[in-house]
Design an enzyme around this catalytic site. Structure first.
Site, mmCIF file in Angstrom:
data_model
loop_
_atom_site.group_PDB
_atom_site.id
_atom_site.type_symbol
_atom_site.label_atom_id
_atom_site.label_comp_id
_atom_site.label_asym_id
_atom_site.label_seq_id
_atom_site.Cartn_x
_atom_site.Cartn_y
_atom_site.Cartn_z
ATOM 1 C CG PHE A 155 35.643 41.397 46.500
ATOM 2 C CD1 PHE A 155 35.429 42.680 46.950
ATOM 3 C CD2 PHE A 155 35.643 41.170 45.127
ATOM 4 C CE1 PHE A 155 35.228 43.728 46.059
ATOM 5 C CE2 PHE A 155 35.426 42.204 44.230
ATOM 6 C CZ PHE A 155 35.233 43.492 44.697
ATOM 7 C CE LYS A 156 38.556 45.795 44.268
ATOM 8 N NZ LYS A 156 37.738 46.190 45.414
ATOM 9 C CG ASP A 157 43.249 38.759 48.173
ATOM 10 O OD1 ASP A 157 44.147 39.378 47.577
ATOM 11 O OD2 ASP A 157 43.061 38.856 49.405
ATOM 12 C CG MET A 174 45.084 40.799 41.778
ATOM 13 S SD MET A 174 44.529 41.642 40.275
ATOM 14 C CE MET A 174 43.713 43.052 40.958
#
Ligand SMILES: *Cc1c(COP(=O)(O)O)cnc(C)c1O
Length: 463
Positions: A111-113, A116
Protein backbone atom coordinates in the site's frame (compact mmCIF):
# COMPACT_ATOMS: atom_id res chain seq x y z
CA UNK A 1 -4.24 25.57 4.34
CA UNK A 2 -1.53 25.92 7.01
CA UNK A 3 0.33 23.16 8.84
CA UNK A 4 1.33 23.22 12.52
CA UNK A 5 3.66 20.98 14.51
CA UNK A 6 2.33 18.53 17.11
CA UNK A 7 4.87 19.98 19.55
CA UNK A 8 3.83 23.57 18.98
CA UNK A 9 7.32 25.10 18.65
CA UNK A 10 8.09 24.89 14.90
CA UNK A 11 7.28 27.39 12.16
CA UNK A 12 3.79 27.17 10.62
CA UNK A 13 4.19 26.00 7.01
CA UNK A 14 2.31 25.70 3.74
CA UNK A 15 1.48 22.29 2.24
CA UNK A 16 4.48 22.41 -0.07
CA UNK A 17 6.90 23.43 2.69
CA UNK A 18 5.55 20.80 5.08
CA UNK A 19 5.87 18.15 2.38
CA UNK A 20 9.47 19.06 1.56
CA UNK A 21 10.40 19.31 5.24
CA UNK A 22 9.01 16.07 6.69
CA UNK A 23 9.84 16.20 10.40
CA UNK A 24 9.23 19.57 12.08
CA UNK A 25 12.24 21.37 13.59
CA UNK A 26 10.90 20.91 17.13
CA UNK A 27 10.87 17.14 16.59
CA UNK A 28 7.10 17.11 16.04
CA UNK A 29 4.96 16.12 13.06
CA UNK A 30 3.07 18.50 10.82
CA UNK A 31 -0.74 18.38 10.83
CA UNK A 32 -3.26 20.63 9.10
CA UNK A 33 -4.44 23.54 11.22
CA UNK A 34 -8.06 22.60 10.51
CA UNK A 35 -9.65 19.51 8.94
CA UNK A 36 -11.71 20.25 5.81
CA UNK A 37 -15.27 18.92 6.00
CA UNK A 38 -16.98 16.86 3.31
CA UNK A 39 -20.80 16.89 3.37
CA UNK A 40 -23.01 13.82 2.93
CA UNK A 41 -24.02 15.14 -0.50
CA UNK A 42 -20.41 15.51 -1.54
CA UNK A 43 -19.67 11.97 -0.37
CA UNK A 44 -22.70 10.63 -2.25
CA UNK A 45 -21.44 12.38 -5.38
CA UNK A 46 -18.21 10.34 -5.28
CA UNK A 47 -20.08 7.18 -6.27
CA UNK A 48 -19.01 5.89 -9.65
CA UNK A 49 -16.05 8.26 -10.07
CA UNK A 50 -12.56 7.06 -10.96
CA UNK A 51 -10.02 6.65 -8.16
CA UNK A 52 -8.10 9.62 -9.58
CA UNK A 53 -11.17 11.88 -9.56
CA UNK A 54 -11.97 10.98 -5.94
CA UNK A 55 -8.32 11.58 -5.07
CA UNK A 56 -8.50 15.05 -6.58
CA UNK A 57 -11.68 16.00 -4.72
CA UNK A 58 -10.54 14.67 -1.34
CA UNK A 59 -6.98 16.03 -1.40
CA UNK A 60 -7.64 19.38 -3.13
CA UNK A 61 -8.55 21.37 0.02
CA UNK A 62 -5.30 20.30 1.72
CA UNK A 63 -2.84 21.49 -0.89
CA UNK A 64 -3.87 25.15 -0.79
CA UNK A 65 -2.36 27.13 -3.66
CA UNK A 66 0.61 24.80 -4.17
CA UNK A 67 -0.58 23.57 -7.57
CA UNK A 68 -3.28 24.62 -10.01
CA UNK A 69 -6.20 22.22 -10.44
CA UNK A 70 -4.87 21.09 -13.82
CA UNK A 71 -1.35 20.56 -12.45
CA UNK A 72 -2.66 18.60 -9.50
CA UNK A 73 -4.87 16.43 -11.73
CA UNK A 74 -1.87 15.65 -13.95
CA UNK A 75 0.25 14.77 -10.88
CA UNK A 76 -2.44 12.35 -9.65
CA UNK A 77 -2.81 10.80 -13.10
CA UNK A 78 0.94 10.12 -13.35
CA UNK A 79 1.07 8.75 -9.80
CA UNK A 80 -1.44 5.97 -10.41
CA UNK A 81 -0.81 5.21 -14.08
CA UNK A 82 1.66 2.43 -13.18
CA UNK A 83 -0.82 0.46 -11.08
CA UNK A 84 -1.76 -3.01 -12.25
CA UNK A 85 -5.52 -2.66 -11.61
CA UNK A 86 -8.00 -0.26 -13.20
CA UNK A 87 -9.80 0.32 -9.90
CA UNK A 88 -6.43 1.04 -8.15
CA UNK A 89 -7.87 -0.15 -4.79
CA UNK A 90 -10.42 -2.91 -5.54
CA UNK A 91 -12.64 -4.55 -2.92
CA UNK A 92 -12.94 -8.33 -2.66
CA UNK A 93 -15.53 -10.05 -0.49
CA UNK A 94 -14.22 -12.40 2.20
CA UNK A 95 -17.37 -13.25 4.18
CA UNK A 96 -21.00 -12.18 4.63
CA UNK A 97 -20.13 -8.70 5.88
CA UNK A 98 -16.35 -8.68 5.55
CA UNK A 99 -14.36 -7.21 2.66
CA UNK A 100 -10.70 -6.95 1.72
CA UNK A 101 -9.44 -3.68 0.29
CA UNK A 102 -6.60 -4.71 -2.01
CA UNK A 103 -3.93 -2.04 -1.75
CA UNK A 104 -1.14 -4.04 -3.39
CA UNK A 105 -1.57 -3.36 -7.11
CA UNK A 106 1.11 -0.66 -7.24
CA UNK A 107 4.65 -1.09 -8.60
CA UNK A 108 6.16 -2.55 -5.37
CA UNK A 109 3.10 -4.57 -4.33
CA UNK A 110 2.31 -2.83 -1.02
CA UNK A 111 0.00 0.00 0.00
CA UNK A 112 2.99 2.31 0.43
CA UNK A 113 2.88 2.86 -3.34
CA UNK A 114 -0.34 4.88 -3.02
CA UNK A 115 1.46 7.57 -1.08
CA UNK A 116 4.95 7.22 -2.44
CA UNK A 117 4.03 7.38 -6.12
CA UNK A 118 2.07 10.54 -5.42
CA UNK A 119 4.82 12.10 -3.33
CA UNK A 120 7.39 11.35 -6.06
CA UNK A 121 5.32 13.29 -8.56
CA UNK A 122 4.66 16.11 -6.07
CA UNK A 123 8.38 16.48 -5.28
CA UNK A 124 9.27 16.40 -8.96
CA UNK A 125 6.75 19.12 -9.81
CA UNK A 126 7.78 21.28 -6.89
CA UNK A 127 11.57 20.93 -7.20
CA UNK A 128 11.74 21.38 -10.95
CA UNK A 129 9.79 24.63 -10.52
CA UNK A 130 12.22 25.98 -7.89
CA UNK A 131 15.43 24.42 -9.23
CA UNK A 132 16.18 23.04 -5.76
CA UNK A 133 17.87 19.73 -5.08
CA UNK A 134 17.11 17.56 -2.02
CA UNK A 135 18.48 14.49 -0.29
CA UNK A 136 15.72 12.13 0.72
CA UNK A 137 16.48 9.93 3.68
CA UNK A 138 14.07 7.30 4.88
CA UNK A 139 13.98 4.37 7.29
CA UNK A 140 12.12 1.26 6.30
CA UNK A 141 11.00 -2.03 7.74
CA UNK A 142 10.85 -3.15 4.11
CA UNK A 143 7.97 -1.71 2.14
CA UNK A 144 8.50 2.04 2.51
CA UNK A 145 12.03 1.79 1.18
CA UNK A 146 11.14 -0.15 -1.92
CA UNK A 147 8.20 2.15 -2.60
CA UNK A 148 10.38 5.26 -2.13
CA UNK A 149 13.14 3.97 -4.36
CA UNK A 150 10.62 3.03 -7.04
CA UNK A 151 9.00 6.47 -6.83
CA UNK A 152 12.23 8.53 -6.91
CA UNK A 153 14.60 6.45 -9.06
CA UNK A 154 16.06 8.51 -11.87
CA UNK A 155 14.43 11.82 -10.80
CA UNK A 156 16.84 14.65 -11.54
CA UNK A 157 16.58 16.80 -8.39
CA UNK A 158 16.71 14.06 -5.76
CA UNK A 159 19.16 11.65 -4.12
CA UNK A 160 17.43 8.94 -2.14
CA UNK A 161 19.05 7.03 0.76
CA UNK A 162 17.07 4.24 2.39
CA UNK A 163 18.10 2.72 5.73
CA UNK A 164 16.82 -0.80 6.32
CA UNK A 165 17.57 -3.28 9.12
CA UNK A 166 20.22 -5.69 7.85
CA UNK A 167 18.87 -9.23 7.56
CA UNK A 168 15.38 -8.30 8.73
CA UNK A 169 13.53 -7.62 5.49
CA UNK A 170 12.19 -10.26 3.11
CA UNK A 171 14.22 -11.17 0.04
CA UNK A 172 11.68 -9.58 -2.30
CA UNK A 173 11.71 -6.38 -0.25
CA UNK A 174 15.51 -6.31 -0.22
CA UNK A 175 15.81 -6.94 -3.94
CA UNK A 176 13.28 -4.23 -4.73
CA UNK A 177 15.63 -1.81 -2.91
CA UNK A 178 18.98 -3.12 -4.13
CA UNK A 179 18.35 -3.87 -7.81
CA UNK A 180 17.44 -0.42 -9.25
CA UNK A 181 20.56 0.72 -11.12
CA UNK A 182 19.98 4.50 -11.14
CA UNK A 183 22.86 6.47 -9.62
CA UNK A 184 20.57 8.57 -7.38
CA UNK A 185 19.40 5.49 -5.44
CA UNK A 186 21.31 4.23 -2.36
CA UNK A 187 20.23 1.26 -0.23
CA UNK A 188 21.92 1.16 3.21
CA UNK A 189 21.77 -2.03 5.31
CA UNK A 190 22.07 -0.86 8.93
CA UNK A 191 23.30 -3.18 11.69
CA UNK A 192 20.25 -2.67 13.89
CA UNK A 193 16.46 -3.05 13.88
CA UNK A 194 13.82 -0.83 12.30
CA UNK A 195 13.50 1.40 15.35
CA UNK A 196 17.28 2.04 15.15
CA UNK A 197 16.91 3.04 11.50
CA UNK A 198 14.01 5.32 12.30
CA UNK A 199 15.89 6.84 15.25
CA UNK A 200 18.95 7.59 13.07
CA UNK A 201 16.72 9.31 10.51
CA UNK A 202 15.20 11.43 13.28
CA UNK A 203 18.74 12.22 14.55
CA UNK A 204 19.72 13.44 11.09
CA UNK A 205 16.71 15.73 11.00
CA UNK A 206 17.67 17.09 14.41
CA UNK A 207 21.27 17.71 13.28
CA UNK A 208 20.46 21.07 11.69
CA UNK A 209 23.93 21.58 10.17
CA UNK A 210 23.69 18.27 8.36
CA UNK A 211 20.02 18.79 7.56
CA UNK A 212 20.58 22.16 5.91
CA UNK A 213 23.91 21.12 4.36
CA UNK A 214 22.46 18.29 2.29
CA UNK A 215 18.92 19.68 1.87
CA UNK A 216 17.39 16.83 3.82
CA UNK A 217 13.82 15.84 3.00
CA UNK A 218 11.83 13.02 4.55
CA UNK A 219 9.34 10.68 2.97
CA UNK A 220 8.66 8.41 5.93
CA UNK A 221 5.10 8.11 7.09
CA UNK A 222 5.74 11.18 9.23
CA UNK A 223 5.38 13.15 5.99
CA UNK A 224 1.91 14.65 5.93
CA UNK A 225 1.57 14.22 2.16
CA UNK A 226 1.79 10.45 2.64
CA UNK A 227 -0.99 10.38 5.18
CA UNK A 228 -3.09 12.53 2.89
CA UNK A 229 -2.72 10.18 -0.09
CA UNK A 230 -3.97 7.31 2.06
CA UNK A 231 -7.15 9.11 3.08
CA UNK A 232 -8.50 8.63 -0.44
CA UNK A 233 -9.06 4.86 -0.40
CA UNK A 234 -11.12 5.06 2.79
CA UNK A 235 -13.52 7.20 0.78
CA UNK A 236 -13.56 5.08 -2.38
CA UNK A 237 -14.15 1.85 -0.46
CA UNK A 238 -16.74 3.25 1.96
CA UNK A 239 -18.69 4.79 -0.91
CA UNK A 240 -18.64 1.45 -2.76
CA UNK A 241 -20.20 -0.14 0.33
CA UNK A 242 -22.95 2.42 0.80
CA UNK A 243 -21.52 5.52 2.47
CA UNK A 244 -22.74 8.11 3.29
CA UNK A 245 -26.04 6.23 3.79
CA UNK A 246 -24.39 3.38 5.65
CA UNK A 247 -21.46 3.47 8.08
CA UNK A 248 -18.44 1.25 7.42
CA UNK A 249 -15.72 -0.08 9.76
CA UNK A 250 -12.07 -0.66 8.95
CA UNK A 251 -9.45 -2.99 10.39
CA UNK A 252 -5.92 -1.86 9.62
CA UNK A 253 -2.73 -3.90 10.04
CA UNK A 254 -0.69 -1.30 11.88
CA UNK A 255 2.95 -0.50 12.53
CA UNK A 256 3.74 3.19 12.39
CA UNK A 257 0.08 4.22 12.71
CA UNK A 258 0.20 6.02 9.34
CA UNK A 259 -2.38 4.04 7.44
CA UNK A 260 -4.93 3.96 10.26
CA UNK A 261 -4.33 7.63 11.00
CA UNK A 262 -5.43 8.33 7.43
CA UNK A 263 -8.68 6.54 8.30
CA UNK A 264 -9.02 8.75 11.35
CA UNK A 265 -8.65 11.83 9.13
CA UNK A 266 -11.29 10.47 6.74
CA UNK A 267 -13.61 10.08 9.73
CA UNK A 268 -12.90 13.61 10.93
CA UNK A 269 -13.65 14.91 7.43
CA UNK A 270 -17.14 13.45 7.77
CA UNK A 271 -16.91 9.95 6.30
CA UNK A 272 -19.25 7.75 8.39
CA UNK A 273 -16.73 5.31 9.87
CA UNK A 274 -18.13 3.27 12.73
CA UNK A 275 -14.99 1.68 14.16
CA UNK A 276 -11.30 1.90 13.31
CA UNK A 277 -9.60 -1.27 14.48
CA UNK A 278 -5.85 -1.33 15.08
CA UNK A 279 -4.43 -4.80 14.34
CA UNK A 280 -0.91 -5.55 15.59
CA UNK A 281 1.32 -8.60 15.49
CA UNK A 282 3.20 -9.77 18.59
CA UNK A 283 4.84 -6.33 18.70
CA UNK A 284 1.66 -5.05 20.26
CA UNK A 285 2.52 -1.74 21.88
CA UNK A 286 -0.45 -0.02 20.22
CA UNK A 287 -2.88 -2.70 21.32
CA UNK A 288 -1.56 -2.46 24.88
CA UNK A 289 -1.65 1.35 24.80
CA UNK A 290 -5.22 1.50 23.52
CA UNK A 291 -6.37 -1.11 26.05
CA UNK A 292 -4.61 0.17 29.17
CA UNK A 293 -3.29 3.66 28.44
CA UNK A 294 0.32 2.61 29.02
CA UNK A 295 2.48 3.24 25.96
CA UNK A 296 5.49 1.20 27.10
CA UNK A 297 8.22 0.02 24.72
CA UNK A 298 9.45 -3.54 25.16
CA UNK A 299 11.89 -4.09 22.27
CA UNK A 300 11.08 -5.58 18.90
CA UNK A 301 10.61 -9.31 18.32
CA UNK A 302 11.03 -10.20 14.62
CA UNK A 303 7.85 -11.67 13.09
CA UNK A 304 6.55 -13.00 9.77
CA UNK A 305 4.86 -9.60 9.27
CA UNK A 306 8.09 -7.54 9.39
CA UNK A 307 6.56 -4.26 8.22
CA UNK A 308 4.75 -4.15 11.55
CA UNK A 309 7.76 -4.96 13.74
CA UNK A 310 7.75 -1.57 15.40
CA UNK A 311 7.66 -0.26 18.95
CA UNK A 312 7.88 3.45 18.34
CA UNK A 313 4.84 4.25 16.26
CA UNK A 314 5.59 7.72 14.95
CA UNK A 315 2.17 8.75 13.74
CA UNK A 316 0.54 7.97 17.07
CA UNK A 317 1.81 11.39 18.08
CA UNK A 318 -0.62 12.96 15.62
CA UNK A 319 -3.67 11.41 17.19
CA UNK A 320 -2.37 12.19 20.68
CA UNK A 321 -2.13 15.84 19.65
CA UNK A 322 -5.85 15.77 18.87
CA UNK A 323 -7.00 13.95 21.98
CA UNK A 324 -4.92 16.36 24.07
CA UNK A 325 -6.91 19.18 22.45
CA UNK A 326 -3.94 20.20 20.31
CA UNK A 327 -1.76 21.00 23.32
CA UNK A 328 1.76 20.81 21.83
CA UNK A 329 3.45 21.14 25.22
CA UNK A 330 1.56 18.10 26.58
CA UNK A 331 2.57 16.05 23.54
CA UNK A 332 6.20 17.21 23.80
CA UNK A 333 6.36 16.13 27.44
CA UNK A 334 4.97 12.65 26.68
CA UNK A 335 7.44 12.25 23.81
CA UNK A 336 10.27 13.29 26.12
CA UNK A 337 9.18 10.54 28.54
CA UNK A 338 9.13 8.06 25.68
CA UNK A 339 12.69 8.96 24.77
CA UNK A 340 14.08 9.17 28.31
CA UNK A 341 12.03 6.56 30.20
CA UNK A 342 10.89 4.23 27.43
CA UNK A 343 7.20 5.02 27.77
CA UNK A 344 4.39 7.23 29.01
CA UNK A 345 0.88 7.00 30.43
CA UNK A 346 -1.95 8.42 28.31
CA UNK A 347 -4.21 10.58 30.48
CA UNK A 348 -7.60 9.12 31.39
CA UNK A 349 -9.56 11.68 29.39
CA UNK A 350 -7.42 11.23 26.30
CA UNK A 351 -7.62 7.44 26.53
CA UNK A 352 -11.40 7.59 26.73
CA UNK A 353 -11.54 9.67 23.58
CA UNK A 354 -9.23 7.26 21.78
CA UNK A 355 -11.37 4.31 22.82
CA UNK A 356 -14.51 5.96 21.42
CA UNK A 357 -12.94 5.75 17.97
CA UNK A 358 -10.38 2.97 18.01
CA UNK A 359 -10.66 -0.69 18.90
CA UNK A 360 -7.61 -2.96 18.82
CA UNK A 361 -6.39 -6.52 18.79
CA UNK A 362 -3.25 -8.57 18.22
CA UNK A 363 -2.36 -11.75 16.38
CA UNK A 364 0.37 -14.14 17.49
CA UNK A 365 2.59 -15.81 14.91
CA UNK A 366 0.54 -19.03 15.10
CA UNK A 367 -2.72 -17.13 14.73
CA UNK A 368 -1.33 -15.32 11.70
CA UNK A 369 -0.38 -18.60 10.04
CA UNK A 370 -3.69 -20.28 10.82
CA UNK A 371 -5.58 -17.27 9.46
CA UNK A 372 -3.69 -17.57 6.15
CA UNK A 373 -4.52 -21.29 6.07
CA UNK A 374 -8.18 -20.97 7.09
CA UNK A 375 -8.87 -18.02 4.78
CA UNK A 376 -7.44 -19.91 1.83
CA UNK A 377 -9.55 -22.95 2.68
CA UNK A 378 -12.74 -20.90 3.12
CA UNK A 379 -12.39 -18.41 0.24
CA UNK A 380 -9.44 -19.28 -2.01
CA UNK A 381 -7.84 -15.91 -1.16
CA UNK A 382 -4.13 -16.02 -0.39
CA UNK A 383 -3.30 -13.39 2.25
CA UNK A 384 0.07 -11.81 3.01
CA UNK A 385 1.01 -12.16 6.71
CA UNK A 386 0.25 -8.48 7.48
CA UNK A 387 -3.18 -8.75 5.95
CA UNK A 388 -3.75 -11.99 7.89
CA UNK A 389 -3.10 -10.14 11.15
CA UNK A 390 -5.83 -7.72 10.11
CA UNK A 391 -8.28 -10.44 9.09
CA UNK A 392 -7.81 -12.29 12.37
CA UNK A 393 -8.41 -9.17 14.45
CA UNK A 394 -11.39 -8.15 12.28
CA UNK A 395 -13.00 -11.54 12.81
CA UNK A 396 -12.84 -11.03 16.58
CA UNK A 397 -14.78 -7.77 16.49
CA UNK A 398 -18.34 -7.83 17.81
CA UNK A 399 -20.95 -8.33 15.06
CA UNK A 400 -22.29 -5.10 13.61
CA UNK A 401 -24.50 -3.91 10.79
CA UNK A 402 -21.58 -1.88 9.42
CA UNK A 403 -19.58 -3.81 6.84
CA UNK A 404 -16.01 -4.51 7.94
CA UNK A 405 -13.23 -3.68 5.51
CA UNK A 406 -9.80 -5.14 6.24
CA UNK A 407 -6.95 -3.41 4.47
CA UNK A 408 -4.87 -5.88 2.45
CA UNK A 409 -1.58 -4.06 2.78
CA UNK A 410 0.76 -6.21 0.67
CA UNK A 411 0.70 -8.82 -2.08
CA UNK A 412 1.40 -12.34 -0.76
CA UNK A 413 4.29 -12.71 -3.23
CA UNK A 414 6.29 -10.22 -1.15
CA UNK A 415 6.40 -12.83 1.63
CA UNK A 416 6.42 -16.15 -0.22
CA UNK A 417 8.12 -18.27 2.44
CA UNK A 418 5.69 -17.43 5.24
CA UNK A 419 2.69 -17.74 2.95
CA UNK A 420 3.70 -21.10 1.50
CA UNK A 421 4.51 -22.51 4.93
CA UNK A 422 1.05 -21.47 6.15
CA UNK A 423 -1.27 -22.57 3.34
CA UNK A 424 0.81 -24.63 0.91
CA UNK A 425 0.37 -22.14 -1.95
CA UNK A 426 3.39 -20.53 -3.57
CA UNK A 427 2.36 -16.94 -4.42
CA UNK A 428 3.94 -15.90 -7.73
CA UNK A 429 5.16 -12.39 -8.46
CA UNK A 430 3.08 -10.60 -11.11
CA UNK A 431 4.70 -11.10 -14.52
CA UNK A 432 5.89 -7.48 -14.75
CA UNK A 433 8.49 -8.16 -12.02
CA UNK A 434 9.18 -11.84 -12.60
CA UNK A 435 12.92 -11.24 -13.26
CA UNK A 436 13.52 -9.65 -9.83
CA UNK A 437 15.60 -12.61 -8.64
CA UNK A 438 17.95 -12.35 -11.64
CA UNK A 439 18.89 -8.68 -11.36
CA UNK A 440 22.25 -7.70 -9.75
CA UNK A 441 22.10 -6.16 -6.25
CA UNK A 442 23.83 -3.00 -4.98
CA UNK A 443 23.86 -2.33 -1.22
CA UNK A 444 26.14 -0.76 1.43
CA UNK A 445 26.33 -2.15 4.97
CA UNK A 446 26.74 0.47 7.68
CA UNK A 447 27.00 0.53 11.49
CA UNK A 448 24.08 1.82 13.56
CA UNK A 449 26.02 5.05 14.07
CA UNK A 450 24.89 8.56 13.18
CA UNK A 451 28.34 9.91 12.22
CA UNK A 452 29.07 6.94 9.96
CA UNK A 453 25.73 7.25 8.18
CA UNK A 454 26.04 11.01 7.73
CA UNK A 455 29.56 10.63 6.32
CA UNK A 456 28.33 8.07 3.83
CA UNK A 457 25.53 10.34 2.67
CA UNK A 458 27.92 13.29 2.26
CA UNK A 459 30.21 11.13 0.17
CA UNK A 460 27.62 9.49 -2.06
CA UNK A 461 25.19 12.26 -2.89
CA UNK A 462 25.59 14.17 -6.12
CA UNK A 463 27.23 17.56 -5.56
C1 LIG B 1 3.92 -0.34 6.31
C2 LIG B 1 3.09 -1.55 6.36
C3 LIG B 1 2.16 -1.77 7.37
C4 LIG B 1 1.99 -0.81 8.52
O1 LIG B 1 1.50 0.43 8.10
P1 LIG B 1 1.65 1.71 9.03
O2 LIG B 1 1.17 2.87 8.24
O3 LIG B 1 3.12 1.81 9.37
O4 LIG B 1 0.83 1.46 10.24
C5 LIG B 1 1.37 -2.90 7.31
N1 LIG B 1 1.50 -3.80 6.31
C6 LIG B 1 2.40 -3.63 5.32
C7 LIG B 1 2.51 -4.66 4.27
C8 LIG B 1 3.21 -2.51 5.30
O5 LIG B 1 4.09 -2.33 4.31
Amino acid sequence: MRYVSTRGEAPVLSFEEAMLTGLARDGGLYVPETIPQVSADEIAALAGLTYEEVAFRIMRPYIGGAFSDDEFKAIIARAYAGFGHAARAPLVQLGPNHFLLELFHGPTLAFKDFAMQLIGQLFQASLSRSGRRVTIVGATSGDTGSAAIEAFRGLSNVDVFILFPHGRVSEVQRRQMTTPSEGNVHALAVHGDFDDCQARVKDMFNDFAFRDGVGLAGVNSINWARVLAQVVYYFTSAVSLGAPHRAVSFTVPTGNFGDIFAGYIARRMGLPIDRLVVATNQNDILHRALSSGGYITQGVTPSISPSMDIQVSSNFERVLFDVYDRDGAAVASQMADLKDKGGFQISQGALQRLQEIFASGRASEDETRSTIRDTFAATGEVLCPHTAVGVKVAQEQPASAAPMVTLATAHPAKFPAAVEASCGQHPDLPSRMADLYDRPERVTEVANDLAAIEALIHERRAH
